[in-house]
Design a protein around this motif. Sequence first.
Motif, PDB file in Angstrom:
ATOM      1  N   ILE A 132      32.128   4.069  -3.882  1.00 54.50           N
ATOM      2  CA  ILE A 132      33.200   5.215  -4.104  1.00 54.50           C
ATOM      3  C   ILE A 132      33.017   6.178  -5.337  1.00 54.50           C
ATOM      4  N   ASP A 133      32.454   7.462  -5.154  1.00 52.15           N
ATOM      5  CA  ASP A 133      32.050   8.267  -6.386  1.00 52.15           C
ATOM      6  C   ASP A 133      33.625   8.553  -7.143  1.00 52.15           C
ATOM      7  N   PRO A 134      33.853   8.136  -8.152  1.00 51.84           N
ATOM      8  CA  PRO A 134      35.145   8.497  -8.993  1.00 51.84           C
ATOM      9  C   PRO A 134      35.347  10.255  -8.931  1.00 51.84           C
ATOM     10  N   ASP A 135      34.189  10.900  -8.930  1.00 47.47           N
ATOM     11  CA  ASP A 135      34.655  12.247  -8.998  1.00 47.47           C
ATOM     12  C   ASP A 135      34.690  13.035  -7.706  1.00 47.47           C
ATOM     13  N   ALA A 136      34.606  12.295  -6.451  1.00 46.38           N
ATOM     14  CA  ALA A 136      34.583  12.663  -5.180  1.00 46.38           C
ATOM     15  C   ALA A 136      35.949  13.227  -4.803  1.00 46.38           C
ATOM     16  N   ARG A 137      35.929  14.599  -4.289  1.00 46.66           N
ATOM     17  CA  ARG A 137      37.365  15.062  -4.119  1.00 46.66           C
ATOM     18  C   ARG A 137      37.824  14.538  -2.728  1.00 46.66           C
TER      19      ARG A 137
END
Length: 509
Positions: A132-137
């Motif tokens: 999971i990308d921490p910056d994904a909305r």
Amino acid sequence: MTAEHSSLELRGITKRFGALTANDHIDLEVRAGEIHCLLGENGAGKSTLMNVLYGLYRADEGEILLDGQVQRFAGPGDAMRAGIGMVHQHFMLIPVFTVAENVLLGHERELGGLSGAKQKVREISQRFGFDIDPDARIEDLPVGVQQRVEIIKALSQDAKVLVFDEPTAVLTPQETDELMAVMQQLRGEGRAIVFITHKLREVRAIADRITVIRLGRVVGEASPQSTSTELASMMVGRPVELTVQKDQPVLTDNQLEVRGLTVLDAIGQKVVNDVSFTVQGGEVLCIAGVQGNGQTELTEAILGLQHRARGAILLNGTDLLGRSVREVLDAGVGFVPEDRKVDGLVGDFSVAENLMLDRYRGEPFSKAGTIDRGARDSFAEEKMGAFDVRAQGIETPVGTLSGGNQQKVVLARELGRPLALFVASQPTRGLDVGSIEFVHSQIIATRDAGIPVIVVSTELDEVVGLADRIAVMYRGGVVGIVPSDTSRDVLGLMMAGERPADHAEGAAA
């Protein structure tokens, strides 16, 4: 945790809402390193109990112990600081925030700001293989990934006790399997897991111990080796038949044909996208898929509730598209909406009044604009008996009935007249096992009367049990139409948008 104490213990928890006792002196013990399933029907009091544990409600009686120490929570913040994390049935995420921002919210100091939250997301993701990308909305993530963000939120506070409240309600079978693997990994780390569900298959697959509650009380503890029938009997309090009994379909000339149906939402986006299928009289077509993939808009278009629709909806050759709801009902369409309280019933009206809601304008219920109370009452008495509606009488306000009895009123009304088509959306949502058994029998009886039947359901066991054929929807389109004996794995892949050409008819439609 010391050896002599359970990780979590609830003693005599009682919670009342006015005259209703939602939890009645409930005792529950959950040990570190186990998955303890809390099993019960909707309305049994499971979620209320967990909301007491999480500090959202305050118990009227009883106490909560963690590692043998009595706890007093003024709110969820206290529960989280004590080491309790909850993955809610309806995600508690802010869609326009990123993953890291959601994890940080309310814990800015503990996590060391946004950079600390991003690092925590990466650490937990790596440990569990979440990717999971921490910056994904959040709004850009699939439902299954959003649920993993909920898990990361709980683990970022080093929760020792994790509560999963109906966590598979919006997941595909593959996402459910992945969640089970995560829960087993958490158990292996020594965490105490509370798994709340009403799905017997999942309980038997993962539970170390099972506590069954009914009407707010613990009715017993069961073994994971118990059969589904034994568990269902404990939930309901009587023997139940879980298998849908049906013969091979006998097809008739009655037919619904949907051609190229497209429905636009308020901002012009396609919520139903070029959908085509046919349902013959004498068969059940079940429409499967994760909630929110166009199923609601499809059924509303058939009923005449969607005004931004194009294509064709042909019932025995007559196009229903563009007709009013009254005209569609008069054409012989019976409709069970997915939200009976909002769209299926008038709560303040009596049972008798609700049973004639769509037929009050003419024979036999009115003459010269005047309601014939004798005809209305005799019809109501007959249908209450035939559909086993349990109420004090036909004048009882329908809003005071249980969910199962409310659904029986809707079914009695819709099936109590000559039909050319029957559409049922989420027909057993919120019902106990006994009511589900009855609803299924009525759907099959309608099919056996030679009427085309469409059932929309997010419950895969229900879909497989009722269907003669299964249409799977994903992002507004039909991925394919497959036989009812199609494997759950294939159906799960289709629910995630894959088109298995070897299995599906019309997969390119």
